[in-house]
Design a protein around this motif. Structure first.
Motif, short mmCIF file in Angstrom:
data_model
loop_
_atom_site.label_atom_id
_atom_site.label_comp_id
_atom_site.label_asym_id
_atom_site.label_seq_id
_atom_site.Cartn_x
_atom_site.Cartn_y
_atom_site.Cartn_z
N GLY A 1 27.09 65.85 -11.11
CA GLY A 1 27.50 65.88 -12.57
C GLY A 1 26.42 65.56 -13.11
N GLU A 2 25.81 64.31 -12.48
CA GLU A 2 24.78 64.17 -13.48
C GLU A 2 23.89 65.62 -14.03
N LEU A 3 23.54 66.31 -13.55
CA LEU A 3 22.82 67.42 -13.50
C LEU A 3 23.62 68.42 -14.74
N SER A 4 24.63 68.55 -14.97
CA SER A 4 25.36 69.02 -16.05
C SER A 4 25.86 69.38 -17.22
N VAL A 5 24.89 67.72 -17.35
CA VAL A 5 24.90 68.07 -18.66
C VAL A 5 23.22 68.09 -19.61
N TRP A 6 22.60 68.57 -18.05
CA TRP A 6 21.71 68.74 -18.74
C TRP A 6 21.32 70.96 -19.18
N GLU A 7 21.30 71.54 -20.56
CA GLU A 7 21.63 73.13 -20.39
C GLU A 7 20.47 73.60 -19.39
N VAL A 8 19.23 73.21 -19.47
CA VAL A 8 18.17 73.84 -18.25
C VAL A 8 18.13 73.93 -16.93
N ALA A 9 19.38 72.95 -16.65
CA ALA A 9 18.85 72.41 -14.82
C ALA A 9 19.69 73.74 -14.53
N ALA A 10 20.85 74.40 -14.79
CA ALA A 10 21.51 75.62 -14.59
C ALA A 10 21.02 76.66 -14.49
N GLU A 11 19.48 76.48 -14.93
CA GLU A 11 18.34 77.49 -14.18
C GLU A 11 17.41 77.79 -14.16
N THR A 12 17.30 76.51 -13.70
CA THR A 12 16.76 76.33 -12.34
C THR A 12 16.95 77.00 -11.03
N LYS A 13 16.04 77.04 -9.90
CA LYS A 13 16.12 77.71 -8.63
C LYS A 13 16.50 77.00 -7.85
N PRO A 14 15.99 75.57 -7.84
CA PRO A 14 16.36 74.27 -7.13
C PRO A 14 17.87 73.92 -7.48
N TYR A 15 18.63 74.47 -8.63
CA TYR A 15 19.78 73.72 -8.69
C TYR A 15 20.64 75.02 -8.36
N LYS A 16 20.64 76.40 -8.10
CA LYS A 16 21.38 77.66 -8.08
C LYS A 16 21.34 77.01 -6.86
N GLU A 17 19.85 76.76 -5.87
CA GLU A 17 19.87 76.59 -4.48
C GLU A 17 21.13 75.82 -3.76
N LEU A 18 21.45 74.35 -5.22
CA LEU A 18 21.64 73.42 -4.52
C LEU A 18 23.62 73.70 -4.19
N ILE A 19 23.84 74.89 -5.28
CA ILE A 19 24.87 74.93 -5.09
C ILE A 19 25.24 76.20 -4.71
N ASP A 20 24.71 76.86 -3.94
CA ASP A 20 24.95 77.91 -3.27
C ASP A 20 24.53 77.38 -1.74
N ASN A 21 23.65 76.61 -1.01
CA ASN A 21 23.70 76.62 0.01
C ASN A 21 24.08 75.22 0.34
N PHE A 22 25.22 74.14 -0.47
CA PHE A 22 25.50 72.96 0.14
C PHE A 22 26.02 72.51 0.92
N GLY A 23 26.44 73.49 1.82
CA GLY A 23 26.83 73.01 2.81
C GLY A 23 25.63 73.21 4.17
N LYS A 24 25.01 74.14 4.02
CA LYS A 24 23.64 74.08 4.69
C LYS A 24 22.75 73.01 4.77
N PHE A 25 22.37 72.59 3.37
CA PHE A 25 21.43 71.83 3.09
C PHE A 25 22.59 69.93 3.63
N ILE A 26 23.69 70.06 4.12
CA ILE A 26 23.96 68.74 4.14
C ILE A 26 23.75 68.46 5.59
N GLU A 27 24.22 69.48 6.23
CA GLU A 27 24.23 69.66 7.92
C GLU A 27 22.70 68.53 8.33
N HIS A 28 21.71 70.04 7.39
CA HIS A 28 20.09 69.80 7.41
C HIS A 28 19.61 68.14 7.77
N TYR A 29 20.27 67.94 6.21
CA TYR A 29 19.81 65.96 6.32
C TYR A 29 20.45 65.83 6.74
N VAL A 30 21.89 65.21 7.07
CA VAL A 30 22.68 64.77 7.82
C VAL A 30 21.60 65.05 9.48
#
Length: 288
Positions: free
Chosen positions: A24-53
């Protein structure tokens, strides 16, 4: 919180909530949606959560979480080492805002804990400087020199933190840091990483820096009162041109040039260097 680590389900729930908050915080920044880290957060949410838990659970199994009273008792009873939260010039209040960490990087927090513990023993504050300048990621770096190739230590270029940048030792920033983050002893590290360079440069002053942010007589940056002023000072630093002193590099087996370099920095920062590392086994410290 550390106490949450006892409950895997609670850790996962909080991470999911934090993930949604961050998006939600990143959504107000137009440049964020074009970055690789942001896209990875969207595409790999489940994998990231399990990894960090899993990482949190692994961490929880290796540490002991103790109540505050027990922690303060430990501070009173035995020697304790506090590690600084990144470099002084990355301090959120007196550093290069907004290119800084969102925390206090001076000894202030450690001294507050010692006060809470009613500690009445000896306190020694060490200020560590590399023998050359470094910076990770974006931000002003007046002495940066892409031609200065020094071997990387444990830090390197990373996708999240950005490029690991190197440059010459900057006594202006060193004096500034010592001004708002006073220390009892100064330590100079990584001298061996300058071996083989025929000529070394040390910045002693700046040109082309807005005088409202710079004490020319003291050769330090002026303290800032708020984040707006800090951001303006940071912007001005991008225009600063360092004035250098040049000296012979560390060629051959003689320590003479090492000593010349060390003494020159001491003279510039007006503090004695009480410990240093200048050998390949640089994890060891030699008192001088």
């Amino acid at each position: 919180r550390a106490g949450d680590l006892k409950d895997r389900a609670l850790v996962e729930r909080k991470l999911r909530e934090h993930y949604q908050l961050t998006l939600g915080e990143l959504s107000v920044w137009e440049v964020a949606a074009e970055t690789k880290p942001y896209k990875e957060l969207i595409d790999n949410f489940g994998k990231f959560i399990e990894h960090y838990v899993n990482l949190y659970m692994e961490f929880a199994a290796k540490v002991q979480v103790i109540p505050e009273a027990a922690f303060l008792s430990t501070l009173r009873r035995q020697p304790v080492v506090f590690e600084g939260a990144q470099g002084a010039m990355l301090d959120q209040h007196q550093g290069t805002f907004p290119n800084c960490t969102r925390s206090t990087t001076t000894p202030k927090n450690a001294l507050t804990l010692l006060k809470d513990a009613v500690f009445d023993g000896q306190v020694t504050r060490h200020g560590l400087f590399r023998a050359y300048g470094t910076r990770h990621g974006a931000g002003p770096f007046p002495t940066e020199d892409e031609k200065l190739f020094v071997p990387q230590c444990d830090n390197g270029t990373g996708e999240w933190q950005g490029v690991f940048r190197t440059g010459w030792f900057d006594t202006v920033l060193a004096r500034t840091a010592l001004g708002f983050s006073e220390v009892d002893e100064v330590v100079l590290t990584n001298l061996d990483r300058l071996d083989g360079i025929s000529k070394l440069k040390v910045a002693t002053n700046y040109q082309r820096l807005d005088s409202s942010f710079y004490h020319h007589d003291k050769r330090v940056l002026v303290p800032v009162k708020d984040y707006e002023e800090s951001a303006n000072r940071t912007k001005a630093l991008f225009e600063a041109k360092p004035v250098y002193e040049t000296m012979l590099g560390f060629i051959g087996k003689s320590d003479v040039n090492h000593e010349t370099y060390i003494r020159f920095i001491e003279d510039q920062i007006q503090q004695k260097i009480t410990a240093l590392s200048r050998r390949k086994d640089h994890h060891k410290v030699y008192r001088i």
